[in-house]
Design an enzyme around this catalytic site. Structure first.
Site, PDB file in Angstrom:
ATOM      1  N   ASP A 193      36.758   0.472  -7.691  1.00 20.36           N
ATOM      2  CA  ASP A 193      35.511   0.004  -7.087  1.00 20.36           C
ATOM      3  C   ASP A 193      35.869  -1.033  -6.019  1.00 20.36           C
ATOM      4  O   ASP A 193      36.697  -1.925  -6.269  1.00 20.36           O
ATOM      5  CB  ASP A 193      34.617  -0.614  -8.178  1.00 20.36           C
ATOM      6  CG  ASP A 193      33.178  -0.791  -7.716  1.00 20.36           C
ATOM      7  OD1 ASP A 193      32.969  -1.467  -6.690  1.00 20.36           O
ATOM      8  OD2 ASP A 193      32.274  -0.265  -8.374  1.00 20.36           O
ATOM      9  N   ILE A 194      35.284  -0.919  -4.834  1.00 19.54           N
ATOM     10  CA  ILE A 194      35.620  -1.864  -3.752  1.00 19.54           C
ATOM     11  C   ILE A 194      34.970  -3.238  -3.956  1.00 19.54           C
ATOM     12  O   ILE A 194      35.335  -4.195  -3.293  1.00 19.54           O
ATOM     13  CB  ILE A 194      35.237  -1.335  -2.340  1.00 19.54           C
ATOM     14  CG1 ILE A 194      33.804  -0.813  -2.314  1.00 19.54           C
ATOM     15  CG2 ILE A 194      36.220  -0.302  -1.857  1.00 19.54           C
ATOM     16  CD1 ILE A 194      33.306  -0.493  -0.908  1.00 19.54           C
ATOM     17  N   HIS A 230      28.932   8.363 -12.025  1.00 19.17           N
ATOM     18  CA  HIS A 230      30.156   7.563 -12.147  1.00 19.17           C
ATOM     19  C   HIS A 230      30.084   6.691 -13.375  1.00 19.17           C
ATOM     20  O   HIS A 230      29.022   6.169 -13.717  1.00 19.17           O
ATOM     21  CB  HIS A 230      30.397   6.709 -10.890  1.00 19.17           C
ATOM     22  CG  HIS A 230      29.256   5.856 -10.464  1.00 19.17           C
ATOM     23  ND1 HIS A 230      28.160   6.356  -9.788  1.00 19.17           N
ATOM     24  CD2 HIS A 230      29.010   4.539 -10.636  1.00 19.17           C
ATOM     25  CE1 HIS A 230      27.307   5.379  -9.541  1.00 19.17           C
ATOM     26  NE2 HIS A 230      27.801   4.252 -10.056  1.00 19.17           N
ATOM     27  N   HIS A 244      31.619   3.264 -14.822  1.00 19.30           N
ATOM     28  CA  HIS A 244      32.365   2.044 -14.506  1.00 19.30           C
ATOM     29  C   HIS A 244      33.300   1.775 -15.687  1.00 19.30           C
ATOM     30  O   HIS A 244      32.831   1.646 -16.831  1.00 19.30           O
ATOM     31  CB  HIS A 244      31.421   0.849 -14.358  1.00 19.30           C
ATOM     32  CG  HIS A 244      30.479   0.935 -13.196  1.00 19.30           C
ATOM     33  ND1 HIS A 244      30.741   0.340 -11.985  1.00 19.30           N
ATOM     34  CD2 HIS A 244      29.282   1.549 -13.059  1.00 19.30           C
ATOM     35  CE1 HIS A 244      29.722   0.560 -11.154  1.00 19.30           C
ATOM     36  NE2 HIS A 244      28.829   1.296 -11.774  1.00 19.30           N
TER      37      HIS A 244
HETATM   38  P1  AMP Z   1      25.902   1.714  -9.221  1.00 19.69           P
HETATM   39  O1  AMP Z   1      25.332   2.926  -8.538  1.00 19.69           O
HETATM   40  O2  AMP Z   1      24.916   0.595  -9.351  1.00 19.69           O
HETATM   41  O3  AMP Z   1      26.550   2.068 -10.545  1.00 19.69           O
HETATM   42  O4  AMP Z   1      27.036   1.101  -8.323  1.00 19.69           O
HETATM   43  C1  AMP Z   1      27.819   1.851  -7.434  1.00 19.69           C
HETATM   44  C2  AMP Z   1      29.182   1.223  -7.353  1.00 19.69           C
HETATM   45  O5  AMP Z   1      29.923   1.907  -6.356  1.00 19.69           O
HETATM   46  C3  AMP Z   1      29.191  -0.271  -6.971  1.00 19.69           C
HETATM   47  O6  AMP Z   1      29.918  -0.988  -7.955  1.00 19.69           O
HETATM   48  C4  AMP Z   1      29.911  -0.283  -5.622  1.00 19.69           C
HETATM   49  O7  AMP Z   1      30.720  -1.422  -5.451  1.00 19.69           O
HETATM   50  C5  AMP Z   1      30.726   0.978  -5.671  1.00 19.69           C
HETATM   51  N1  AMP Z   1      31.049   1.543  -4.361  1.00 19.69           N
HETATM   52  C6  AMP Z   1      30.195   1.770  -3.333  1.00 19.69           C
HETATM   53  N2  AMP Z   1      30.850   2.308  -2.286  1.00 19.69           N
HETATM   54  C7  AMP Z   1      32.148   2.426  -2.664  1.00 19.69           C
HETATM   55  C8  AMP Z   1      33.319   2.909  -2.008  1.00 19.69           C
HETATM   56  N3  AMP Z   1      33.302   3.391  -0.753  1.00 19.69           N
HETATM   57  N4  AMP Z   1      34.496   2.863  -2.683  1.00 19.69           N
HETATM   58  C9  AMP Z   1      34.531   2.382  -3.959  1.00 19.69           C
HETATM   59  N5  AMP Z   1      33.455   1.931  -4.633  1.00 19.69           N
HETATM   60  C10 AMP Z   1      32.278   1.935  -3.992  1.00 19.69           C
END
Ligand code: AMP
Ligand code: ZN
Length: 136
Positions: free
Chosen positions: A31-32, A95, A97
């Site tokens: 995760d970035i 996804h 986490h």
């Molecule tokens: P959520 O949909 O709330 O579970 O969160 C989406 C997650 O994706 C967040 O923690 C972001 O930091 C992560 N995220 C968004 N864009 C990217 C990316 N390009 N690369 C890696 N992680 C990402």
């Protein structure tokens, strides 16, 4: 596959990511905006919107992959445990986490902070080495 899905673009290599593991159907990358160092996202390569809409086989498969990845990620980060989180409110591509935890409030999505490329590369390397050692 939705044209503008950010995780589909990561699967296709159109957006860079720090991949730590993949097989034919799943991909794990950092995760970035990690909430803890070594925060990994595990996704199906095929676009699917909501984890509880996956069929039973796919659902069991993604959870089993999270299980397999947990110990290498824990070893690489030195965390007490690995926690899992699922909500997907900001990116509608399934996804999980996978988050190293030491304290009760370590899986707090509001704690996400943008990490530098150097930080991400360093922890990704450690995780990849543990995954290789575990022969996943
Ligand atoms: P959520 O949909 O709330 O579970 O969160 C989406 C997650 O994706 C967040 O923690 C972001 O930091 C992560 N995220 C968004 N864009 C990217 C990316 N390009 N690369 C890696 N992680 C990402
Ligand atoms: Zn997608």
């Amino acid at each position: 596959m939705p044209e503008n899905c950010i995780f589909c673009k990561i699967v296709k290599g159109e957006i860079p990511s720090q991949k730590v593991w993949e097989d034919e159907n799943f991909l794990a990358f950092l995760d970035i905006n990690p909430v803890q160092q070594g925060h990994v996202l595990l996704i199906p390569k095929a676009h699917s919107d909501y984890i509880f809409s996956m069929d039973d086989k796919q659902y069991a498969e993604i959870l089993n992959r999270a299980k397999a990845l947990s110990e290498p990620i824990r070893k690489a980060t030195g965390a007490k445990r690995i926690g899992l989180g699922v909500e997907g409110l900001s990116v509608p591509h399934v996804h999980i986490h996978i988050i190293p935890v030491n304290n009760i409030n370590d899986i707090d999505p509001c704690k996400g902070k943008k990490a530098s490329q150097e930080e991400l590369a360093k922890i990704a390397d450690k995780i990849r080495k543990e995954i290789a050692a575990a022969k996943l």
